[in-house]
Write an enzyme that holds these catalytic residues in place. Structure first.
Site, short mmCIF file in Angstrom:
data_model
loop_
_atom_site.label_atom_id
_atom_site.label_comp_id
_atom_site.label_asym_id
_atom_site.label_seq_id
_atom_site.Cartn_x
_atom_site.Cartn_y
_atom_site.Cartn_z
N ASP A 32 19.38 7.04 40.82
CA ASP A 32 19.87 6.27 39.75
C ASP A 32 19.99 7.29 38.54
OD1 ASP A 32 20.66 4.28 37.94
OD2 ASP A 32 18.66 3.65 37.58
N HIS A 87 16.97 0.12 43.13
CA HIS A 87 15.75 0.37 42.29
C HIS A 87 14.54 -0.79 42.21
CE1 HIS A 87 18.20 -1.57 39.30
NE2 HIS A 87 18.88 -0.46 39.15
N HIS A 142 25.27 7.87 38.49
CA HIS A 142 26.34 7.82 37.63
C HIS A 142 27.02 9.13 37.12
CE1 HIS A 142 24.84 3.43 36.85
NE2 HIS A 142 23.53 4.04 37.18
N LEU A 143 28.38 9.03 37.51
CA LEU A 143 28.94 10.41 37.31
C LEU A 143 29.53 10.14 35.79
CD1 LEU A 143 30.30 11.28 40.66
CD2 LEU A 143 28.40 12.16 39.54
N HIS A 183 22.67 10.56 29.62
CA HIS A 183 23.27 10.11 28.28
C HIS A 183 23.26 11.63 27.29
CE1 HIS A 183 22.70 6.24 29.17
NE2 HIS A 183 21.67 6.19 29.80
ZN LIG Z 1 20.63 -0.40 37.81
#
Ligand SMILES: [Zn+2]
Length: 428
Positions: free
Chosen positions: A303, A230, A58-59, A307
């Site tokens: 993954d 995942h 997640h970028l 945050h």
């Molecule tokens: Zn996921």
């Protein structure tokens, strides 16, 4: 372009060799190679691996640049030994059109630290109602081949079926975040002994397993390819094992944290351990390791879920789910898989480079360390031992579950098409 000689590296952890890079390409592999005209990297028996490929990153850009940008995320990736990452679609706006995936692709090109391959959303706005423009995203400059609503499950069976049918035409794949939404309403952690004791809403294993069972059967029915994100339970492993034995075209990933951490850590109420899917039990961890070793689970994917501090520094129930992972993944795999004797380094290269590139149909990555191949390489000091210090992360976020934990191994050099992106453990 210049020449680089990597001298005395254990190629895939095996024989000590020299590797000569000229421009973007590996031009010689052997012993006692001449260093004439070349910059020399003394490897001193460090492990040389192909550049790692992450199928699940997640970028956060566009939209959540307070937690990560394409630039900071790719710097984190290079630091962790990665030369390519697949960027998940749950950005703001969602990557559900050719315009957004092309934007992410272009930002990746500009970063220069690793290749960025955008993943397209399966449904418009990740809402699960209407298929996104899968064909337009595939035909765009980004050439999207992996589609996922990750963060959310494609829970409507008809939508899932249509997506599988659609991507089949161009050899694409749907990557499913397997989470039955009704079974996980209000869920805060794994459903089990610990959740009962803490009085936190439980996330039953069956919420994951029932979706995987449905989707492998849908993939079989449609004759298409499905990838399961995942995996976190022993039961999920059993279903994927059964599906593969039946000849269903399914692949699966496991995260580093699910190979190491258990729900016992939730007793601390430290939100750094809050993640989706949740940390499970020791029995699940051992089943996942075994499945990664025997090939039931194909790959390790991070993954990586950055945050900002304020979204994690709060009470458990309010905290965001997710952990950063790019900069610690290889160390966790070394500890859980290599030092336990479950995998050798060639096996790690297969699961963290060759197979993720193959699943995502990404060219130029996951290739053997051989003459004529692109010089995408990672040099690892496997003898290194040190405590994880998030202050040194290249990621914009610090939500790691490993702060202060001793982990083995340290990436000292990363090469992206012959250019060093990491030198002596520091970003170049
Ligand atoms: Zn996921």
């Amino acid at each position: 372009m210049s020449k680089t000689l990597i001298r005395g590296a254990k190629v895939l952890g095996g024989e000590v060799q020299d590797v000569l890079i000229d421009g973007e390409t590996i031009v010689q592999v052997g012993s006692g190679l001449s260093d004439e005209g070349a910059e020399v990297v003394e490897a001193d028996g460090k492990v040389l691996l192909p550049g790692l490929v992450d199928l699940h990153t997640h970028l956060r850009e566009p939209g959540r640049e307070d937690s990560e940008t394409v630039l900071t995320g790719t710097r984190a990736a290079a630091s962790g030994g990665y030369t390519a990452v697949f960027a998940m679609a749950n950005t703001f706006p969602v990557a559900d059109t050719a315009g957004v995936v092309e934007q992410v692709y272009r930002l990746g090109k500009e970063s220069g630290y690793c290749d960025v391959q955008p993943i397209g959303a399966v449904t418009v706005g990740l809402e699960g109602k209407k298929l996104a423009e899968l064909g337009a995203m595939h035909d765009s400059a980004a050439g999207v081949k992996v589609f996922s609503d990750d963060g959310k499950c494609v829970d409507d069976a008809v939508i899932m079926r249509r997506a599988l049918e659609y991507v089949k035409a161009f050899g694409g794949v749907v990557a499913q975040h397997a989470q039955e939404p009704r079974l996980t309403e209000g869920a805060q952690m794994n459903e089990g002994v610990v959740s009962a004791e803490l009085g936190l809403g439980g996330w039953p294993a069956v919420a994951e397993e029932s979706i995987i069972a449905r989707d492998v059967l849908l993939a079989e029915h449609v004759g298409s390819r499905v990838h399961i994100c995942h995996l976190s339970t022993a039961g999920s492993v059993e279903i994927v094992r059964w599906a593969k034995s039946r000849g269903i075209d399914v692949t699966a990933e496991v995260t580093p944290h699910h190979l190491l951490l258990t729900d016992e850590l939730v007793r601390s109420y430290n939100p750094v351990y809050k993640v989706n899917p949740p940390l499970r039990t020791e029995k699940d961890v051992l089943a996942l390791r075994e499945a990664l070793a025997d090939g039931t689970i194909d790959i390790v994917a991070t993954d990586h879920a950055p945050h900002p501090h304020e979204d994690k520094d709060c009470e458990w129930a309010a905290a965001a789910m997710g952990m950063v992972g790019l900069e610690t993944a290889l160390s966790v795999v070394q500890q859980t898989m290599v030092e336990t004797g479950l995998l050798d380094w060639a096996g790690v290269a297969e699961r963290m480079s060759a197979k993720p590139a193959a699943i995502g149909r990404l060219e130029g990555h996951g290739r053997p360390i051989a003459v004529g191949e692109p010089a995408n390489l990672t040099l690892l000091d496997a003898a290194y031992r040190g405590q994880v210090d998030p202050a040194g992360f290249a990621s914009r976020s610090r939500n790691t579950p490993y702060e202060g934990r001793e982990l083995p191994g340290r990436v000292t050099h990363t090469f992206l098409r012959g250019r060093a992106t990491v030198v002596d453990g520091k970003l170049a």
